[in-house]
Scaffold this motif. Structure first.
Motif, mmCIF file in Angstrom:
data_model
loop_
_atom_site.group_PDB
_atom_site.id
_atom_site.type_symbol
_atom_site.label_atom_id
_atom_site.label_comp_id
_atom_site.label_asym_id
_atom_site.label_seq_id
_atom_site.Cartn_x
_atom_site.Cartn_y
_atom_site.Cartn_z
ATOM 1 N N LEU A 58 16.536 -59.101 -48.453
ATOM 2 C CA LEU A 58 15.721 -59.419 -47.277
ATOM 3 C C LEU A 58 16.270 -58.671 -46.060
ATOM 4 N N ARG A 59 17.616 -58.731 -45.948
ATOM 5 C CA ARG A 59 18.297 -58.089 -44.832
ATOM 6 C C ARG A 59 18.047 -56.571 -44.833
ATOM 7 N N ASP A 60 18.138 -55.974 -46.052
ATOM 8 C CA ASP A 60 17.979 -54.525 -46.155
ATOM 9 C C ASP A 60 16.515 -54.106 -46.250
ATOM 10 N N ASN A 61 15.648 -55.099 -46.115
ATOM 11 C CA ASN A 61 14.223 -54.833 -46.155
ATOM 12 C C ASN A 61 13.807 -54.055 -47.404
ATOM 13 N N VAL A 62 14.233 -54.581 -48.550
ATOM 14 C CA VAL A 62 13.911 -53.936 -49.823
ATOM 15 C C VAL A 62 12.468 -54.269 -50.200
ATOM 16 N N THR A 63 11.640 -53.265 -50.298
ATOM 17 C CA THR A 63 10.237 -53.493 -50.656
ATOM 18 C C THR A 63 9.872 -52.622 -51.855
ATOM 19 N N PRO A 64 8.793 -52.964 -52.528
ATOM 20 C CA PRO A 64 8.364 -52.157 -53.671
ATOM 21 C C PRO A 64 8.014 -50.740 -53.243
ATOM 22 N N PHE A 65 7.655 -50.580 -51.957
ATOM 23 C CA PHE A 65 7.227 -49.254 -51.498
ATOM 24 C C PHE A 65 8.420 -48.399 -51.112
ATOM 25 N N SER A 66 9.414 -49.052 -50.453
ATOM 26 C CA SER A 66 10.533 -48.270 -49.947
ATOM 27 C C SER A 66 11.542 -47.944 -51.041
ATOM 28 N N HIS A 67 11.685 -48.826 -52.034
ATOM 29 C CA HIS A 67 12.768 -48.645 -52.995
ATOM 30 C C HIS A 67 12.295 -48.321 -54.419
ATOM 31 N N GLY A 68 11.000 -48.290 -54.617
ATOM 32 C CA GLY A 68 10.495 -48.027 -55.958
ATOM 33 C C GLY A 68 10.530 -49.294 -56.798
ATOM 34 N N SER A 69 9.662 -49.374 -57.801
ATOM 35 C CA SER A 69 9.504 -50.628 -58.543
ATOM 36 C C SER A 69 10.764 -51.021 -59.306
ATOM 37 N N ARG A 113 14.125 -50.380 -58.685
ATOM 38 C CA ARG A 113 15.209 -50.929 -57.856
ATOM 39 C C ARG A 113 14.789 -52.221 -57.183
ATOM 40 N N TYR A 114 13.541 -52.236 -56.743
ATOM 41 C CA TYR A 114 13.009 -53.436 -56.113
ATOM 42 C C TYR A 114 13.088 -54.622 -57.090
ATOM 43 N N THR A 115 12.659 -54.395 -58.330
ATOM 44 C CA THR A 115 12.678 -55.463 -59.330
ATOM 45 C C THR A 115 14.103 -55.923 -59.587
ATOM 46 N N ASP A 116 15.023 -54.977 -59.660
ATOM 47 C CA ASP A 116 16.415 -55.341 -59.905
ATOM 48 C C ASP A 116 16.962 -56.206 -58.756
ATOM 49 N N ILE A 117 16.738 -55.782 -57.525
ATOM 50 C CA ILE A 117 17.331 -56.493 -56.381
ATOM 51 C C ILE A 117 16.618 -57.815 -56.108
ATOM 52 N N MET A 118 15.282 -57.766 -56.046
ATOM 53 C CA MET A 118 14.543 -58.941 -55.593
ATOM 54 C C MET A 118 14.220 -59.931 -56.704
ATOM 55 N N LYS A 119 14.295 -59.470 -57.953
ATOM 56 C CA LYS A 119 14.013 -60.397 -59.048
ATOM 57 C C LYS A 119 15.265 -60.674 -59.875
#
Lengths: 310, 499
Positions: A104-115, A117-123
């Protein structure tokens, strides 16, 4: 013997669904009895809805002897969150919603980090955080073996190391319906009561048991944009359109629900449960086709599971 | 009563009109009608060379269980590996793990799902290599039927006998012999007959009388889902799918009512229910039951489920049972029919399949789990099965994949039925106390007579002691009462019902 059922005006389940229901209830009770701190992963989708319904049945007339955890990436469909809160209120559930604070802090989104990395971090990482914080030693999940090739090999009690990793080459044998729930401190088990269900079983059970679902499963006119061959829901301001993309309204529904930027809709006219089931019976693609994260590479689900994904 | 219910179901399936006519296509729209039976669970046995993956792939393909995107993934994976019919390499569909795709072998049990318009199926797809006997035992433990695969050119092999032996040992009583690659044997009827004859002899020697032999070509899809009349006019028997549709579910439960108690539900004052899955027989309110090992007797007051209060429950039902009087029941206890009790005691004989690299060590204290009951046990192997000869030789240790006869020595009362009469209450697993791994699967043969059951005692050896109700509960908690539970019969006071 005639087993007379005079319940809620529903016809009794056919023997096929009844057998699946019995097996799932058995697993719920066994895990609840053997583990000290069980938890149920609740993802709001149709499989989670069935899972929750079965849990309520398993422990009736008591309440659920465990909390629910929802991994909220912040990118779920708003209708999913509204539905979740309504379900929690209706059944008096203990629900813990968790979002990865670093993501949340690093503003990790599916658009900015790719699906991936996003899935790894946020899920995946978020799930591990939630499980560690609760010191849960068993987590129920709604995964089915028919979903994906590596799932087909996973046990009903899926043993995980203290790092939540799955080692497919070193699984415990699982014979009859006798489950080995013994683990060392720090280790845990993911338990899958729906292992032997297929997608069609899920839908027929929802129909037979009149289970409520998020409306996104039914066709309606929705704003979408076509991207990489997927129909992406386009009613959120955070979705930035790429050059050449146009938002349009179409009759669509979702076969699976996840984070909206990674979940493709299908064109459909099926607005009722009966129509959805009819559509499904003649479907020629699997439900995970709409999931971007499965398409990265063959064996990508196995890789994610080894890393701790459900 | 339960077995009647189930055999009725089986009869319905048998009488279903399966004569769809030669050459007709088995309709593969799944789930358009309510299923009249539980899913049939079966296991496939054979090696890579026999074409097992192709057979299962063909079943999934022809029943339309494979979707287009999965097929597309297959095509991407199997560059250059498409077969002569332009179909994908089915083995890639099945071998879900990376190591398997890399090595081209199947290393673990996988479960597959498909359906016809008559029935749905769960296939346990197990490896054929000798070192994976344990995986085959795992798949076979829940199977109603075994499909054994042989190459028509090679005929019955050593491993065919081995697979049949393990399947029979695990309680499977229906075999299908799929004589595969019959196309490569020039559709030779005499060859097929000879192989079938050899196999039926093996099956009979294992006590399996229900055998269907089918000549098939998995690659070409002949006699799997579609008939192969054009090339095998001499074969008029059923296809593989027709055979599976008509197979019976092995109930393996000729015992009375059994409810292994998983948990006690006490949501509030006044309600106490015993939750578990009925593992034999049937039950209805008013029936008399006994709680084991304590031996306390009671009557069933109600069967509670989420939907409704039921007037009966049968084997397989997950229920909550309410008794008519307060009795001491804990997880791991068994509630059983009062007139058809399971065996209780401290010493049993069993057959065992060793699943762990360490084997099964004599004199070691393992955990044994059966149903919801977990207790300490000492295991002493007495003989081991030589799969090559079919002989039981003297043995004191079982290596991994070993099959043996063992004596089980319990520290407190164990409750079992022989596996022959009840697959649920006659099965157990062994857990290593250090690694906590599942190291063996076992099947009870019966009780070793060291201490007799109460019912077996001659009258002269019985005495009746009367206790006030308040002392009874305390008495049952004593070490003496617990360790002699199988020999003590307790009848609680009649509850005075104020209703």
């Amino acid at each position: 013997m005639n087993v007379i059922e005079h319940g809620r005006g529903k016809p009794p389940l056919d023997p096929h669904l009844k057998a699946l229901e019995n097996e799932a209830i058995h697993i719920f009770r066994e895990v609840a009895a053997e583990f000290e701190r069980p938890v149920m992963l609740y993802s709001i989708g149709k499989d989670s809805s069935v899972l929750l319904h079965l849990a309520l049945k398993a422990f009736h007339p008591g309440k659920l002897p465990f909390p629910l955890v929802h991994i909220n990436t912040g990118w779920k469909f708003p209708e999913m969150i509204a539905f979740r809160d309504a379900v929690v209120a209706k059944h008096g559930l203990d629900l813990i919603s968790h979002t990865n604070p670093e993501g949340l802090r690093d503003n990790v989104t599916p658009f900015s980090h790719g699906s991936a990395r996003y899935t790894d971090i946020m899920k995946t990482q978020a799930l591990k955080q939630a499980l560690d914080m609760g010191r849960y030693d068993a987590a129920f999940g709604g995964a089915r073996r028919d979903e994906e090739a590596s799932r087909a090999k996973e046990r009903i009690y899926s043993f995980r190391t203290p790092d939540h990793a799955w080692d497919p080459r070193n699984q415990r044998p699982e014979l009859w319906s006798i489950y080995n729930g013994m683990i060392h401190p720090g280790e845990s088990v993911r338990a899958f009561p729906l292992s032997n269900w297929t997608e069609v079983d899920i839908w027929r059970y929802i129909q037979a048991e009149q289970i409520e679902l998020v409306p996104l499963y039914f066709a309606a006119r929705r704003k979408i944009v076509e991207r990489d061959g997927m129909l992406i829901w386009a009613a959120d301001k955070r979705l930035e359109l790429l050059p050449g993309e146009q938002v349009r309204e179409e009759m669509v529904r979702f076969r699976t629900l996840g984070c909206y930027p990674l979940t493709g809709a299908v064109r459909s006219e099926a607005t009722t449960l009966d129509e959805v089931i009819t559509e499904l019976e003649i479907a020629t693609v699997s439900e995970r086709q709409g999931r971007a994260i499965d398409r990265d590479q063959s064996g990508s689900m196995e890789k994610k599971k080894r890393e701790g994904y459900f | 009563m339960n077995s009647q219910t189930l055999s009725q179901t089986a009869a319905d399936i048998d009488s279903a009109d399966t004569a769809t006519g030669a050459g007709s296509h088995v309709e593969a729209h799944p789930e358009t009608v309510a299923r009249q039976a539980r899913p049939l669970r079966f296991i496939t046995c054979g090696s890579v060379d026999d074409g097992k993956s192709t057979l299962i792939g063909r079943l999934l393909w022809d029943t339309k269980a494979v979707k287009e995107d999965q097929a597309a993934t297959l095509r991407r994976d199997s560059t250059g590996k498409q077969n002569e019919l332009g179909l994908p390499d089915f083995a890639l569909l099945l071998d879900g793990l990376q190591a398997e795709r890399e090595q081209g072998i199947t290393i673990d049990v996988a479960y597959r799902y498909f359906a016809t318009d008559r029935r749905s199926f769960i296939v346990a797809d197990t490896p054929g290599h000798v070192q994976y006997t344990r995986n085959m035992a795992t798949g076979a433990s829940t199977a109603d039927l075994a499909v054994l695969l042989v190459d028509a050119r090679a005929g019955i092999l050593e491993q065919t006998r081995r697979h049949a032996t393990i399947a029979a040992l695990m309680g499977i009583r229906q075999f299908v012999l799929a004589v595969n690659k019959i196309d490569l044997a020039q559709y030779d009827e005499a060859r097929f007959r000879a192989i079938s004859r050899d196999f039926k002899e093996i099956a009979l020697s294992l006590g399996v009388r229900q055998v269907t032999a089918i000549p098939v070509s998995a690659l070409k899809g002949e006699n799997i889902v579609l008939r192969g009349d054009d090339v095998m006019p001499w074969y008029s028997g059923p296809t593989l799918v027709e055979t599976l549709e008509k197979a019976t579910q092995r109930t393996g439960q000729t015992t009375g009512f059994r409810l292994p108690v998983q948990r006690v539900s006490r949501p509030g004052e006044g309600f106490r229910g015993y939750q578990g899955t009925v593992a034999g027989g049937s039950i209805k309110p008013g029936d008399s039951v006994v709680v084991l090992p304590s031996g306390v007797e009671a009557n069933v007051k109600a069967i509670v489920t989420y939907d409704l209060v039921r007037n009966a429950a049968v084997s397989g039902d997950a229920i909550t049972l309410v008794l008519d009087r307060p009795v001491d029941v804990a997880r791991g206890d068994m509630i059983a029919a009062i007139d058809q009790r399971p065996q209780t005691g401290r010493a049993f004989s069993a057959r065992l399949v060793a699943l762990s690299p360490d084997g099964v060590v004599p004199g070691k204290r393992y955990w044994l789990k059966a149903g919801a009951r977990r207790q300490r046990v000492m295991v002493r192997p007495t003989s081991a099965l030589d799969l090559a000869t079919g002989n039981w030789d003297d043995a004191t240790f079982l290596p991994v994949n070993g099959i043996g006869v063992v004596d089980l020595d319990f520290e407190d009362t164990a409750i079992f039925d022989p596996y022959e009469t009840n697959r649920e209450t006659g099965a157990f697993i062994l857990i290593d106390p250090e690694s906590l791994n599942t190291v063996a699967g076992g099947m009870i043969d019966g009780k070793c007579s060291k201490s007799g059951r109460f019912d077996a005692l001659p009258d002269a050896d019985r005495a009746t002691v009367t206790l006030p109700a308040r002392l009874l509960e305390a008495f049952l908690k004593t070490e003496f009462a617990r360790s002699h539970a199988g020999e003590i019969r307790v009848t609680g006071p009649e509850e005075v019902d104020a209703e």
